[in-house]
Design a protein around this motif. Structure first.
Motif, PDB file in Angstrom:
ATOM      1  N   ARG A  56      27.447  57.774  37.125  1.00  0.00           N
ATOM      2  CA  ARG A  56      27.272  59.104  37.423  1.00  0.00           C
ATOM      3  C   ARG A  56      26.888  59.216  38.838  1.00  0.00           C
ATOM      4  O   ARG A  56      26.206  60.145  39.253  1.00  0.00           O
ATOM      5  CB  ARG A  56      25.828  59.133  36.532  1.00  0.00           C
ATOM      6  CG  ARG A  56      24.417  58.099  36.937  1.00  0.00           C
ATOM      7  CD  ARG A  56      23.545  58.352  35.810  1.00  0.00           C
ATOM      8  NE  ARG A  56      22.271  57.587  36.023  1.00  0.00           N
ATOM      9  CZ  ARG A  56      21.406  57.738  36.798  1.00  0.00           C
ATOM     10  NH1 ARG A  56      21.251  59.000  37.330  1.00  0.00           N
ATOM     11  NH2 ARG A  56      20.346  57.044  36.848  1.00  0.00           N
ATOM     12  N   ARG A  59      28.181  62.889  39.856  1.00  0.00           N
ATOM     13  CA  ARG A  59      27.457  64.019  39.348  1.00  0.00           C
ATOM     14  C   ARG A  59      25.987  64.103  39.914  1.00  0.00           C
ATOM     15  O   ARG A  59      25.418  65.337  40.082  1.00  0.00           O
ATOM     16  CB  ARG A  59      27.262  63.848  37.892  1.00  0.00           C
ATOM     17  CG  ARG A  59      26.734  65.061  37.181  1.00  0.00           C
ATOM     18  CD  ARG A  59      26.587  64.843  35.487  1.00  0.00           C
ATOM     19  NE  ARG A  59      25.626  63.633  35.380  1.00  0.00           N
ATOM     20  CZ  ARG A  59      26.002  62.572  34.881  1.00  0.00           C
ATOM     21  NH1 ARG A  59      27.231  62.379  34.610  1.00  0.00           N
ATOM     22  NH2 ARG A  59      24.996  61.618  34.557  1.00  0.00           N
ATOM     23  N   ASP A  60      25.115  63.314  39.862  1.00  0.00           N
ATOM     24  CA  ASP A  60      23.916  63.156  40.028  1.00  0.00           C
ATOM     25  C   ASP A  60      23.514  62.922  41.539  1.00  0.00           C
ATOM     26  O   ASP A  60      22.490  63.125  41.974  1.00  0.00           O
ATOM     27  CB  ASP A  60      23.164  61.743  39.478  1.00  0.00           C
ATOM     28  CG  ASP A  60      23.167  62.170  37.980  1.00  0.00           C
ATOM     29  OD1 ASP A  60      23.183  63.613  37.563  1.00  0.00           O
ATOM     30  OD2 ASP A  60      22.573  61.471  37.125  1.00  0.00           O
ATOM     31  N   ASP A  63      27.619  65.083  44.533  1.00  0.00           N
ATOM     32  CA  ASP A  63      27.742  66.577  44.312  1.00  0.00           C
ATOM     33  C   ASP A  63      26.399  67.504  44.580  1.00  0.00           C
ATOM     34  O   ASP A  63      26.534  68.548  44.811  1.00  0.00           O
ATOM     35  CB  ASP A  63      28.146  66.799  42.593  1.00  0.00           C
ATOM     36  CG  ASP A  63      29.157  66.319  42.313  1.00  0.00           C
ATOM     37  OD1 ASP A  63      30.155  66.112  43.236  1.00  0.00           O
ATOM     38  OD2 ASP A  63      29.510  66.481  40.999  1.00  0.00           O
TER      39      ASP A  63
END
Length: 230
Positions: A56, A59-60, A63
């Motif tokens: 992740r 995404r976490d 980004d």
């Protein structure tokens, strides 16, 4: 600033045999201490390990384009599948994430976060209270795990091994390290800082953790500024 990690980052505590989310997690306390000058984002997930953090990371973290990323992971990596240990106490068992893969995962996070223009900061593993942790385990599993632990070394042995390897990795790569483990031990009595499960901080423990991290923020901000002026 993103706080990236497992249940300690998320703010999990353990009271009267149940897990609960504490409002004043260390990222929340950091936000209060820092005020409006910085945004602190909590990206901690209960029961995560370094395998799951890598999955992740885009995404976490990446980004979101942070300046600083505080990474606190390892406690679940060096833990064991206790249900399997209880069933097969005479068999060999390995940590959930073996040490070499754990170090490779942390190295990858350091590399990718640095490449994005952010500063990765590694937090060492928090200390645990092995006696209370074993008591908690015994309530859920049979006493055969005690036999296995006596043969293969207590969890504090594995916990210490992963922490030493993590600190060595930071030394070799030049990654910023906050030795919360050593500082936490100086903050007070473990019975007040660590919950009855032997793993998760109490409210006072989270306050101590936030104070330790906060003391390092000015120097970390200087590192961010220097990187942006290069």
């Amino acid at each position: 600033m993103i706080c990236f990690g497992d249940s300690v980052t998320r703010g999990i505590t353990f009271v009267r045999g149940r897990f609960k989310i504490i409002r004043e997690s260390y990222p929340a306390l950091l936000q209060r201490f820092l005020g409006d000058e910085d945004e602190v984002v909590n990206k901690g997930v209960f029961n995560d390990n370094s395998d799951l953090l890598v999955k992740r990371l885009d995404r976490d973290v990446l980004d979101q384009h942070p300046d600083l990323v505080l990474i606190n992971i390892g406690g679940n990596d060096c833990n064991f599948p206790w249900d399997q240990v209880a069933k097969l106490p005479d068999s060999e068992h390995i940590p959930i994430v073996p040490l070499d893969r754990y170090l490779a995962n942390v190295s990858e996070m350091i590399r990718r976060i640095s490449a994005s223009g952010a500063v990765p900061v590694i937090l060492s593993l928090l200390p645990l209270d092995p006696a209370r942790y074993y008591q908690s385990l015994m309530k859920h599993y049979n006493h055969s795990i005690g036999h296995w632990i006596s043969m293969c070394g207590g969890i504090e042995h594995w916990h210490g091994m992963y922490n030493r390897a993590l600190k060595d990795l930071c030394s070799r790569t030049g990654a910023a390290l906050i030795d919360v483990r050593s500082a936490f031990k100086k903050k007070g009595n473990f019975s007040e800082l660590i919950n009855e499960d032997g793993l998760h901080p109490t409210a006072k423990g989270y306050q101590a953790l936030a104070e330790i991290v906060l003391s390092c923020i000015p120097d970390l901000k200087k590192t961010v500024q220097q990187m942006h002026t290069v």
